[in-house]
Design a protein around this motif. Structure first.
Motif, PDB file in Angstrom:
ATOM      1  N   ARG A  99     -15.280  14.238 -18.913  1.00 26.27           N
ATOM      2  CA  ARG A  99     -16.428  15.261 -18.357  1.00 26.27           C
ATOM      3  C   ARG A  99     -17.562  14.271 -17.751  1.00 26.27           C
ATOM      4  O   ARG A  99     -17.928  14.732 -16.532  1.00 26.27           O
ATOM      5  N   ARG A 100     -17.646  13.291 -18.225  1.00 25.96           N
ATOM      6  CA  ARG A 100     -18.607  12.240 -17.678  1.00 25.96           C
ATOM      7  C   ARG A 100     -18.203  11.775 -16.225  1.00 25.96           C
ATOM      8  O   ARG A 100     -18.991  11.747 -15.396  1.00 25.96           O
ATOM      9  N   GLN A 101     -16.661  11.547 -16.339  1.00 27.91           N
ATOM     10  CA  GLN A 101     -16.166  11.028 -15.343  1.00 27.91           C
ATOM     11  C   GLN A 101     -16.259  11.982 -13.989  1.00 27.91           C
ATOM     12  O   GLN A 101     -16.484  11.756 -12.885  1.00 27.91           O
ATOM     13  N   GLN A 102     -15.771  13.489 -14.677  1.00 23.64           N
ATOM     14  CA  GLN A 102     -16.314  14.615 -13.756  1.00 23.64           C
ATOM     15  C   GLN A 102     -17.562  14.776 -13.030  1.00 23.64           C
ATOM     16  O   GLN A 102     -17.633  15.105 -11.963  1.00 23.64           O
ATOM     17  N   GLN A 103     -18.573  14.285 -13.926  1.00 24.65           N
ATOM     18  CA  GLN A 103     -19.786  14.449 -13.290  1.00 24.65           C
ATOM     19  C   GLN A 103     -19.964  13.558 -12.221  1.00 24.65           C
ATOM     20  O   GLN A 103     -20.851  13.909 -11.424  1.00 24.65           O
ATOM     21  N   VAL A 104     -19.858  12.274 -12.728  1.00 26.41           N
ATOM     22  CA  VAL A 104     -19.658  10.895 -11.694  1.00 26.41           C
ATOM     23  C   VAL A 104     -19.224  11.380 -10.493  1.00 26.41           C
ATOM     24  O   VAL A 104     -19.672  11.132  -9.378  1.00 26.41           O
ATOM     25  N   LEU A 105     -17.970  11.775 -10.354  1.00 23.00           N
ATOM     26  CA  LEU A 105     -17.265  12.259  -9.226  1.00 23.00           C
ATOM     27  C   LEU A 105     -17.952  13.267  -8.615  1.00 23.00           C
ATOM     28  O   LEU A 105     -18.114  13.207  -7.283  1.00 23.00           O
ATOM     29  N   ALA A 106     -18.527  14.343  -9.112  1.00 24.29           N
ATOM     30  CA  ALA A 106     -19.344  15.490  -8.498  1.00 24.29           C
ATOM     31  C   ALA A 106     -20.480  14.870  -7.837  1.00 24.29           C
ATOM     32  O   ALA A 106     -20.821  15.237  -6.622  1.00 24.29           O
ATOM     33  N   ASN A 107     -21.436  13.814  -8.664  1.00 21.66           N
ATOM     34  CA  ASN A 107     -22.248  13.396  -8.095  1.00 21.66           C
ATOM     35  C   ASN A 107     -21.957  12.519  -6.872  1.00 21.66           C
ATOM     36  O   ASN A 107     -22.736  12.585  -5.810  1.00 21.66           O
ATOM     37  N   THR A 108     -20.902  11.792  -6.982  1.00 16.97           N
ATOM     38  CA  THR A 108     -20.481  10.920  -5.916  1.00 16.97           C
ATOM     39  C   THR A 108     -20.001  11.820  -4.594  1.00 16.97           C
ATOM     40  O   THR A 108     -20.579  11.352  -3.475  1.00 16.97           O
ATOM     41  N   TYR A 109     -19.365  12.713  -4.703  1.00 17.53           N
ATOM     42  CA  TYR A 109     -19.045  13.741  -3.892  1.00 17.53           C
ATOM     43  C   TYR A 109     -20.251  14.385  -3.081  1.00 17.53           C
ATOM     44  O   TYR A 109     -20.339  14.393  -1.811  1.00 17.53           O
ATOM     45  N   ASN A 110     -21.234  14.766  -3.922  1.00 14.30           N
ATOM     46  CA  ASN A 110     -22.636  15.199  -3.414  1.00 14.30           C
ATOM     47  C   ASN A 110     -23.187  14.285  -2.587  1.00 14.30           C
ATOM     48  O   ASN A 110     -23.790  14.581  -1.380  1.00 14.30           O
ATOM     49  N   VAL A 111     -23.286  12.762  -3.041  1.00 13.29           N
ATOM     50  CA  VAL A 111     -23.740  11.938  -2.418  1.00 13.29           C
ATOM     51  C   VAL A 111     -23.148  11.710  -0.918  1.00 13.29           C
ATOM     52  O   VAL A 111     -23.819  11.424   0.288  1.00 13.29           O
ATOM     53  N   LEU A 112     -21.819  11.782  -1.099  1.00 14.54           N
ATOM     54  CA  LEU A 112     -21.006  11.504   0.207  1.00 14.54           C
ATOM     55  C   LEU A 112     -21.451  12.643   1.588  1.00 14.54           C
ATOM     56  O   LEU A 112     -21.455  12.238   2.352  1.00 14.54           O
ATOM     57  N   GLN A 113     -21.358  13.777   0.657  1.00 13.68           N
ATOM     58  CA  GLN A 113     -21.735  14.901   1.470  1.00 13.68           C
ATOM     59  C   GLN A 113     -23.096  14.834   2.243  1.00 13.68           C
ATOM     60  O   GLN A 113     -23.285  14.992   3.488  1.00 13.68           O
ATOM     61  N   SER A 114     -23.824  14.327   1.341  1.00 14.18           N
ATOM     62  CA  SER A 114     -25.475  14.257   1.830  1.00 14.18           C
ATOM     63  C   SER A 114     -25.338  13.141   2.986  1.00 14.18           C
ATOM     64  O   SER A 114     -26.141  13.167   3.957  1.00 14.18           O
ATOM     65  N   THR A 115     -24.643  11.960   2.447  1.00 17.91           N
ATOM     66  CA  THR A 115     -24.730  10.870   3.459  1.00 17.91           C
ATOM     67  C   THR A 115     -23.977  11.140   4.920  1.00 17.91           C
ATOM     68  O   THR A 115     -24.444  10.871   6.056  1.00 17.91           O
ATOM     69  N   ASN A 116     -22.934  12.145   4.888  1.00 20.66           N
ATOM     70  CA  ASN A 116     -22.324  12.562   5.898  1.00 20.66           C
ATOM     71  C   ASN A 116     -23.031  13.595   6.703  1.00 20.66           C
ATOM     72  O   ASN A 116     -23.055  13.312   8.105  1.00 20.66           O
TER      73      ASN A 116
END
Length: 123
Positions: free
Chosen positions: A18-35
C-alpha cells in the motif's frame, strides 16, 4: 484505481504494498503536475515569442522612420549651411554698398561745398 497504465493492487496486499502504491500515486501526481507546468511554460514561451516578433516588427518600422528622419535632418542641415553662405555673401554685399553710398554722399557734400565756395567767392 488506475494511474496512467498502473493499476491498484488487490485489496489483500500488505502494508508495504500500500505504501508503494501511495508512493506510485504521489509520483504519478507529481509527473502530471510537472507535465502541466511544462505545457504552461511552453504556452508562455510561444506567447513571448509572438510578442517578441511583434515588437521586432515595430522596432524595424521605427528604425526605418528614424533613418528617414535622419536623412531629412541631414538634408536640412546641408540647406542651412548653403543658406549661411548666401547670407554671409549678402552681408558682405550690403556692407560694400554702404561704403560706396557713404563715399558718394561725401563726394556730393564736397561738390556742394565747392559750389557754395565758388558761388560766394565771386560775390
Amino acid at each position: 484505481m488506475s494511474y496512467g497504465g498502473y493499476t491498484q493492487l488487490p485489496s489483500g496486499s500488505t502494508e508495504h504494498d500500500r505504501r508503494q502504491q501511495q508512493v506510485l500515486a504521489n509520483t504519478y501526481n507529481v509527473l502530471q503536475s510537472t507535465n502541466e507546468s511544462i505545457e504552461r511554460s511552453n504556452q508562455v514561451a510561444l506567447q513571448t515569442e509572438s510578442v517578441g516578433a511583434e515588437i521586432l516588427g515595430e522596432l524595424g518600422g521605427q528604425r526605418e522612420s528614424l533613418l528617414r528622419t535622419t536623412r531629412r535632418l541631414e538634408d536640412a542641415d546641408q540647406e542651412l549651411s548653403k543658406s549661411r553662405v548666401i547670407i554671409r555673401k549678402l552681408r558682405h554685399e550690403v556692407l560694400y554698398n554702404r561704403v560706396v553710398l557713404i563715399l558718394i554722399i561725401i563726394l556730393e557734400i564736397g561738390i556742394l561745398a565747392g559750389l557754395l565756395v565758388l558761388k560766394f567767392a565771386h560775390l
